[in-house]
Write a protein that holds these residues in place. Sequence first.
Motif, mmCIF file in Angstrom:
data_model
loop_
_atom_site.group_PDB
_atom_site.id
_atom_site.type_symbol
_atom_site.label_atom_id
_atom_site.label_comp_id
_atom_site.label_asym_id
_atom_site.label_seq_id
_atom_site.Cartn_x
_atom_site.Cartn_y
_atom_site.Cartn_z
ATOM 1 N N TRP C 281 0.865 -1.320 0.100
ATOM 2 C CA TRP C 281 0.046 -0.020 -0.165
ATOM 3 C C TRP C 281 0.715 1.398 0.065
ATOM 4 O O TRP C 281 0.562 2.461 -0.159
ATOM 5 N N LEU C 282 2.177 0.910 0.290
ATOM 6 C CA LEU C 282 3.112 2.218 0.264
ATOM 7 C C LEU C 282 3.814 2.548 -1.192
ATOM 8 O O LEU C 282 4.302 3.467 -1.614
ATOM 9 N N PRO D 259 2.861 8.985 3.941
ATOM 10 C CA PRO D 259 1.795 8.099 3.916
ATOM 11 C C PRO D 259 1.596 7.270 5.175
ATOM 12 O O PRO D 259 0.371 7.013 5.531
ATOM 13 N N LEU D 260 2.601 6.729 5.713
ATOM 14 C CA LEU D 260 2.634 6.126 6.979
ATOM 15 C C LEU D 260 1.897 6.887 7.985
ATOM 16 O O LEU D 260 0.951 6.222 8.580
ATOM 17 N N HIS D 263 -1.667 7.165 7.601
ATOM 18 C CA HIS D 263 -2.347 5.848 8.079
ATOM 19 C C HIS D 263 -2.459 5.507 9.548
ATOM 20 O O HIS D 263 -3.565 5.155 10.065
ATOM 21 N N LEU D 264 -1.362 5.941 10.465
ATOM 22 C CA LEU D 264 -1.284 5.497 11.710
ATOM 23 C C LEU D 264 -1.934 6.614 12.657
ATOM 24 O O LEU D 264 -2.357 6.225 13.558
#
Lengths: 360, 360, 360, 360
Positions: C281-282, D259-260, D263-264
């Motif tokens: 997804w990254l 993006p991480l 998401h978190l």
Amino acid sequence: MFVVMARTATEAEILGVKSHILAEGMTPYDHVGADRIVIAVVGEVGPRRQELMSRLAGLPGVETITPISRPFKLTSREFHTEDTIVRVLDAVIGDGGLTVMAGPCSVESRDQLLETAAFVKGHGATVLRGGAFKPRTSPYSFQGLGVEALRHLAEASQLTGLPTITEVMEPNQVDIVAEYTDILQIGARNMQNYSLLNAAGRVARPVMLKRGFGATIEELLMAAEYIVAAGNPNVILCERGIRTFETYTRNTLDLAAVPLLHHLTHLPVVVDPSHATGKRWLVKPLAIGGAAVGADGIMVEVHPRPDEALSDAEQQLDHAQFADLMTALLPVHEHVRSLHGDPLVTGPALGIGAGALSKH
Amino acid sequence: MFVVMARTATEAEILGVKSHILAEGMTPYDHVGADRIVIAVVGEVGPRRQELMSRLAGLPGVETITPISRPFKLTSREFHTEDTIVRVLDAVIGDGGLTVMAGPCSVESRDQLLETAAFVKGHGATVLRGGAFKPRTSPYSFQGLGVEALRHLAEASQLTGLPTITEVMEPNQVDIVAEYTDILQIGARNMQNYSLLNAAGRVARPVMLKRGFGATIEELLMAAEYIVAAGNPNVILCERGIRTFETYTRNTLDLAAVPLLHHLTHLPVVVDPSHATGKRWLVKPLAIGGAAVGADGIMVEVHPRPDEALSDAEQQLDHAQFADLMTALLPVHEHVRSLHGDPLVTGPALGIGAGALSKH
Amino acid sequence: MFVVMARTATEAEILGVKSHILAEGMTPYDHVGADRIVIAVVGEVGPRRQELMSRLAGLPGVETITPISRPFKLTSREFHTEDTIVRVLDAVIGDGGLTVMAGPCSVESRDQLLETAAFVKGHGATVLRGGAFKPRTSPYSFQGLGVEALRHLAEASQLTGLPTITEVMEPNQVDIVAEYTDILQIGARNMQNYSLLNAAGRVARPVMLKRGFGATIEELLMAAEYIVAAGNPNVILCERGIRTFETYTRNTLDLAAVPLLHHLTHLPVVVDPSHATGKRWLVKPLAIGGAAVGADGIMVEVHPRPDEALSDAEQQLDHAQFADLMTALLPVHEHVRSLHGDPLVTGPALGIGAGALSKH
Amino acid sequence: MFVVMARTATEAEILGVKSHILAEGMTPYDHVGADRIVIAVVGEVGPRRQELMSRLAGLPGVETITPISRPFKLTSREFHTEDTIVRVLDAVIGDGGLTVMAGPCSVESRDQLLETAAFVKGHGATVLRGGAFKPRTSPYSFQGLGVEALRHLAEASQLTGLPTITEVMEPNQVDIVAEYTDILQIGARNMQNYSLLNAAGRVARPVMLKRGFGATIEELLMAAEYIVAAGNPNVILCERGIRTFETYTRNTLDLAAVPLLHHLTHLPVVVDPSHATGKRWLVKPLAIGGAAVGADGIMVEVHPRPDEALSDAEQQLDHAQFADLMTALLPVHEHVRSLHGDPLVTGPALGIGAGALSKH
């Protein structure tokens, strides 16, 4: 740059040089060495460096002017060739002996601390450690007993005669920590907390500064420079592992830092294998490794019952393991202490005198 | 998984188990331990693991089946609890003694090599090193004398009695290097050159495998696993520093890797302080540190006149420095060798027997 | 150093300069630029550098001599100011367009490859990737179908018209991989496998060189220098993440490497977000990021059913995800392609002409 | 764990749950979401977790109890699924637009600041940055103008209407910085200065928290958790590069973090390419890269005459370069903003509801 005064320089000549430096907008720091005085000139000198050097070289009582390219000045071997020896109660750190700082990660209760203090004292520890204010990754973890822990440390010190070391986390805590304990520790996460470094530089207690896990050796020395420049010459450095891609150990203990620091600086160096590895069973071999590369001290976490510890349960030694470690550690230190050469001659030539601007 | 055979297992029962494993599409490797045989079952077993374990447990002569979660199998302590001891000419590596591998970075001439070989032999080295094929960052740098260097190494070995070690860079070189020298070295840059690992696994010479500067300890063991699985059990591991953000030293020597590897694997571990630090004057303290944490050997670069060296001029010791190192090193090893506990009991419990599926 | 020939230099003068260089024991490499010829002089010149520069400057047809301090020569922008454009079948890499290399991590079967090949071709991929020889951390993991996979790649290329890229792991495989496929890939673990670099330098196929996860940008360029110096100018560089302490992603994608490489070298640069992140997804956001910083291409792993993949199951896109990625990716590239300035003028001044020794 | 209240839960039921949590020695934090209230239960729950979950599930108004394994709670997407939007004067951060924070590294004079403030405002910046208290590696470097700089920032804000951001270095400075400026910045070196985090958590100003160059993404979120748990929900995260072995750039910008983090966590994420690269000419491509991977904002250093800057001279843009950057940056953001999927669906399933303990 450093101004090396002649052996015959008078008090008045020394004062004259310092006044001149102040008049130039720079700050003079003097170091009274074995046979002469060296005055470090610090501040942003900019383009007038050459001119200033010439002017200082012409003052009465000055022997030579030594430029210094390294960013750390007062902490450098060039300024202060002999080792700094830190004395606190009966402990002597940096004189060639091996200091052992031991005690629990956190002070959890009076009983726990006194039990461990008596034990480590009995097995050769020379400094008692114990956390009062704990820097924890999570705001929901045990944050230490605070002032209550400081009181227990003071009592443990009275009972055992051991000087104590504990972490200080902010400028406001410096005074109270200094009131109750003997050595202030600045932790790895705060190595570049400059407000704290400045505050620690203004207190009459030795400070142990831990290398940040993301910090280079040069940055460690620059952080120490803050403390010394603020007025506190009694700084102890501590290597406790740096962050790398390896995951078996919590951090990677950089033992090359010990001889490197002995070459670059006059400050004593302690190794902390507990935080570096994060694994109890690796503490002993790496403590021995630290002593073998020439560390001035070892810091280890010891708890009467590590499995019940409120922090760092994985890496604290129990009493029997500490006793076993000490049986091994001190003889290794005795054995290797004569093997390491004089840091002034083992490494590459220091800048002392190199490029020096002689007066005559 | 490992199949532990009963002490009373017959030859036929052992063969029966191995045939069964092969019939399942897996590969059996047996290890004849002090008092019993263990058969490792390797290959991608997938979901039928549980069923296969049960089936094997039911075969005659089988005592228990031990699952193993670690990705390295044949190199693990669980498979092979006693230390692997590598013997080559008069050198014994891994028996508790300290092997010293010394010699020039590159073989530059017959005279240079013979001069250094005689010197290091006279001062206690047990293996002669010297590069013939050199992995150089730049295509325009000296690439080694190649086969001519191999001939010099063979002559130096004959004259001194020392076994020799040299780097092999590609599968095609394995045979010729094995013809002229005694131990093949696989360098840090080739640690995951699987074609080379496989080729080194098929030759009747011990192999020293250096940890890649970007490789974890687990990856080092997986690379060693390639060599052992290809048929060569005589692998020596070498810690030579990993890449970090610190720039004072070329790499950061990870001395914690030594006790960790002794816990995880039965293979001997050598420390190379020359490549780790890249600085001549740091070789001695870190060689002592390596011996102190329990290394089975130390590898150092020695050159008659380092300043004229065609490679690694900064880090090679001259003869006098090597002599000084040896005076310090061997007594340190003698002193510490009894201090480190049995790796089977010092670390966390190994998986041996844990979760084992007993036959009855 | 570089010898810049006058616009009017004759063939004979050029030959004269090259002969002179060879006679000095150095190697000449010429680059025919838009309006003049530059001859790079490589080899270990040592202390006679100044003398050699003077002598070359005096030869007929020579305009200037430019010293170059960087260790990479033929791969440097100074030598070859215009971009290298690699053409293979219908694909053009490095001309300002965005190359998309897509396909499965491993070729697992003819059907799997042909299915994905047709799909990625239909959605705008310009190169088909697929592993035949797989470098796997474990010797017990799937190692690729080998030559059988090469045959499937050749067939997929015939059916789709796409050129193919696959990894080559050892010098002996170079010929067969070159026979069946169009671009040779050298993987991150083999970036400093110099024997392989040399072999790839002698084949008439473009080579994509992946940055080692422990390698600096300068080392990547030095590895490319091996290939170019061995005779193969068609090198594509690939950034695929470096190893850091961060563990959420498999590696840390260093997107600054893209504009840096465009400044330092004339070779095209591809970004591989699949291996860098290790998380499916990254891939999309980082592929977009790669295009946005100016990459010449993106390499992504695509599998018809990633959960059944024999390798890298976690990071391969399924067909729908690839289609979604392509919808986003190409317009981003179109949008940003004019934003990045000319690398000859955006960064600090290149060494061209700096310190040049003019002839007259 | 999180207590998800029923849509129909009454005020009294909510209070009842919170009282129960407090009575258990834990702390409740409630989040009023779009259609229901979620109450996070934080503190060290230990072995009575299961029992506590059951007890809470039985209280009136409770719909489900969701365990959460991640160490960050209040900053997690699970607790707070919609994005946090920070509003300060006219700036809105985290609503899908692109915030541009621009201004000099250090406020050096009133004129310098006002000149740059007007310029960046005119070219689309939405927040004005400028250092008043500077964390400098050397104690002898310019340490910032302090309160005088704060006054200039307040004036610049009045003149331009831009909200201001400046770094705060110790708990004692929090009040005065909050008095004069709009957003408090906590720098990379202080990311784990817990006393400062706690102090910033008690002030009515948004806080931008920069990732430490040695800190993992999880540690960044844990540091933000301190601020939020102390009472301040308006936290902005900033990725500014991490420390690796690569030396061409000052740090390695980790764009996968964007993006991480999306998401978190629900907190907005800003990218700082100036500090990450340390090179002026790399700011533009990496600012574009940051926008392309979905950052909520970009922070860049801008100085009227960078070569005369008292700090960070190498990396500050001049006015023309900033104007050029803005011409490129905003259209890229417009172009990509719809490309990135909803972070609730793009990544792996969040723990919401997973393992939830339903009431009935």
